[in-house]
Design a protein around this motif. Structure first.
Motif, short mmCIF file in Angstrom:
data_model
loop_
_atom_site.label_atom_id
_atom_site.label_comp_id
_atom_site.label_asym_id
_atom_site.label_seq_id
_atom_site.Cartn_x
_atom_site.Cartn_y
_atom_site.Cartn_z
N ILE A 47 0.85 -1.19 0.00
CA ILE A 47 0.00 0.00 0.00
C ILE A 47 0.89 1.24 0.00
CG2 ILE A 47 -1.79 1.27 1.25
CD1 ILE A 47 -2.60 -1.43 2.52
N ILE A 48 0.58 2.16 -0.92
CA ILE A 48 1.30 3.43 -0.99
C ILE A 48 0.38 4.53 -0.48
CG2 ILE A 48 2.48 5.09 -2.48
CD1 ILE A 48 3.93 2.47 -2.35
N ASP A 49 0.84 5.28 0.51
CA ASP A 49 0.07 6.40 1.06
C ASP A 49 0.51 7.68 0.34
OD1 ASP A 49 -0.97 8.53 2.60
OD2 ASP A 49 -1.07 7.24 4.37
N ASN A 50 -0.36 8.22 -0.50
CA ASN A 50 -0.01 9.41 -1.28
C ASN A 50 0.13 10.67 -0.42
OD1 ASN A 50 0.01 8.26 -3.96
ND2 ASN A 50 -2.21 8.06 -3.75
N ASP A 51 -0.51 10.69 0.74
CA ASP A 51 -0.43 11.88 1.61
C ASP A 51 0.90 11.94 2.34
OD1 ASP A 51 -3.00 12.69 0.88
OD2 ASP A 51 -3.92 11.42 2.43
N THR A 52 1.28 10.84 2.95
CA THR A 52 2.54 10.81 3.70
C THR A 52 3.72 10.37 2.83
OG1 THR A 52 2.18 8.51 4.40
CG2 THR A 52 1.30 10.26 5.81
N LYS A 53 3.41 9.91 1.61
CA LYS A 53 4.43 9.44 0.67
C LYS A 53 5.27 8.30 1.26
CE LYS A 53 4.80 13.68 -2.00
NZ LYS A 53 5.69 14.70 -2.61
N THR A 54 4.59 7.42 1.98
CA THR A 54 5.24 6.25 2.56
C THR A 54 4.52 4.99 2.08
OG1 THR A 54 3.85 6.38 4.53
CG2 THR A 54 5.97 7.52 4.61
N TYR A 55 5.07 3.83 2.47
CA TYR A 55 4.47 2.56 2.06
C TYR A 55 4.30 1.65 3.27
CZ TYR A 55 8.83 0.03 2.80
OH TYR A 55 9.93 -0.55 3.37
N SER A 56 3.46 0.64 3.09
CA SER A 56 3.31 -0.41 4.10
C SER A 56 3.04 -1.72 3.39
CB SER A 56 2.16 -0.09 5.07
OG SER A 56 0.94 0.02 4.37
N ILE A 57 3.40 -2.83 4.05
CA ILE A 57 3.19 -4.17 3.50
C ILE A 57 2.36 -4.98 4.48
CG2 ILE A 57 4.29 -6.24 2.55
CD1 ILE A 57 6.86 -4.62 2.24
N ASN A 58 1.34 -5.63 3.99
CA ASN A 58 0.50 -6.48 4.83
C ASN A 58 0.56 -7.92 4.34
OD1 ASN A 58 -0.44 -4.35 6.47
ND2 ASN A 58 -2.07 -3.88 4.99
N LYS A 59 0.67 -8.83 5.30
CA LYS A 59 0.52 -10.25 4.97
C LYS A 59 -0.97 -10.57 5.04
CE LYS A 59 2.08 -14.91 6.06
NZ LYS A 59 2.95 -15.76 6.92
N VAL A 60 -1.49 -11.19 3.99
CA VAL A 60 -2.93 -11.44 3.88
C VAL A 60 -3.20 -12.94 4.00
CG1 VAL A 60 -4.98 -11.16 2.46
CG2 VAL A 60 -3.18 -9.43 2.39
N ILE A 61 -4.07 -13.29 4.94
CA ILE A 61 -4.46 -14.70 5.14
C ILE A 61 -5.97 -14.79 4.94
CG2 ILE A 61 -4.51 -16.65 6.72
CD1 ILE A 61 -2.06 -15.49 8.10
#
Length: 377
Positions: A47-61
């Motif tokens: 996921i890319i956050d356009n406001d903070t210009k950062t990213y995050s990764i989620n493991k999906v089960i």
């Protein structure tokens, strides 16, 4: 990795790709890096956050039934319903559990893998953009510079960002090139080779190349006033092209030939001296086939449209013209019209006479004297 979008934008600018393509490449790089650090059967989302210009990764089960086969095939991406209800009793089959994956926790290994993955996916995006760009140009004339001739006599041409290849079979017989020569050819395909990567397949022997050159030289064709219905070629030797127009005040043949033949001669010169016959198209097969056999003069024609076959009666003195040198004329006429042409020789001689207006009149002289026998009885 704060302000990651700033870095992605810089990469997009440097590699001359869109920002969207660069972001997608980065997401794929993040997901593949996370899989390498855990398991290839795991499922992740970036996921890319356009406001903070950062990213995050989620493991999906994903929650599935207790007896679902996916639990054995991909155990890291699925969880049985009974086990999931231990966390939340309201969970149902199909729901997804997400857990944040911190890439920085994996140190230099994560950084090295991410760099390699990002480099790979950005390159794939560059190639995809180039593929789409040049795929839209298939069927158009490309201009390039000869870079080298390989051992198989293939001509390698530099065209923009990509390499074009003109194989021997796609080159007009008798043509030779050397490094530094400027060459024009039709873009036939955009292809990918495991060894040389993305390249353009060029041709100078296709009838479409003749049509493209005619469109470049004849404004009436380029503007759609005159339409090319069909074209047939024996590369480097002779060609026939069928033209038509819906405008009564336009002569399609005159427009294609140009004043003193300047337009058609320019195309012929580009095709290594190939002789080009311009023919006015007719929707009536008998007329079209008769014109296609020009300069031969036919006596009569019988056409079978179902079998795509034409039987033509022709005098002996015109038969050689109809066939042409090495059968070129009749072959081109058949290719142009789509009909199999059979010549049936009849007695007589066809001559050309000129009337008082200077127009050509065709006459047929028969050698059959049986009608005169009664005069001498």
């Amino acid at each position: 990795m704060e302000k990651i979008l700033d870095i992605i934008e810089a990469i997009a600018h440097e590699k001359n790709i869109s920002k969207e393509s660069a972001v997608e490449a980065f997401k794929e790089a993040l997901i593949n890096t996370a899989k390498k650090l855990t398991s290839q059967t795991s499922t992740f989302e970036a996921i890319i956050d356009n406001d903070t210009k950062t990213y995050s990764i989620n493991k999906v089960i994903t929650v599935v039934a207790d007896d679902d086969e996916k639990l054995e095939e991909e155990p890291d991406s699925y969880i049985p319903l009974s086990e999931a209800k231990e966390f939340d009793n309201s969970i149902e089959i199909g729901d997804q559990l997400k857990e944040e994956f911190i890439l920085e926790d994996h140190g230099r290994t994560a950084s090295a893998n991410l760099f390699k993955e990002l480099e790979y996916h950005v390159q794939r995006r560059i190639e995809q953009d180039l593929f789409e760009k040049y795929r839209e140009k298939v069927g158009t004339v490309m201009l390039g510079t000869v870079n080298r001739i390989d051992a198989d006599d293939n001509t390698h041409v530099e065209i923009g960002e990509l390499k074009g290849i003109l194989t021997r079979r796609n080159r007009i017989k008798g043509e030779t090139y050397k490094r530094g020569d400027t060459i024009r050819a039709l873009l036939r395909y955009v292809s990918v080779d495991p060894q040389i990567g993305l390249f353009l397949e060029l041709t100078r022997t296709s009838p479409k190349f003749l049509e493209a050159l005619m469109a470049n030289e004849v404004p009436e064709i380029a503007d759609g006033i005159v339409e090319i219905v069909a074209a047939a070629r024996i590369p480097g030797e002779r060609a026939k092209i069928a033209l038509k127009t819906e405008q009564m005040n336009v002569d399609p043949i005159g427009a294609a030939v140009g004043v003193k033949g300047v337009r058609i001669n320019a195309v012929s010169e580009e095709l290594n001296g190939e002789n080009i016959d311009c023919i006015e198209y007719s929707p009536i097969p008998e007329i079209f086939i008769t014109r296609a056999l020009s300069p031969a003069i036919t006596q009569s024609i019988k056409v079978d449209q179902n079998e795509k076959k034409a039987i033509i009666n022709i005098t002996g003195d015109q038969k050689a013209k109809a066939i042409g040198k090495s059968g070129i004329n009749i072959r081109l006429a058949s290719m142009l019209t789509g009909y199999t042409i059979e010549l049936n020789e009849v007695e007589g001689v066809t001559e050309r006479q000129t009337d008082s207006n200077g127009d050509t009149i065709e006459t047929n002289k028969t050698t059959d004297t049986s009608a005169l026998e009664d005069l001498f009885k």
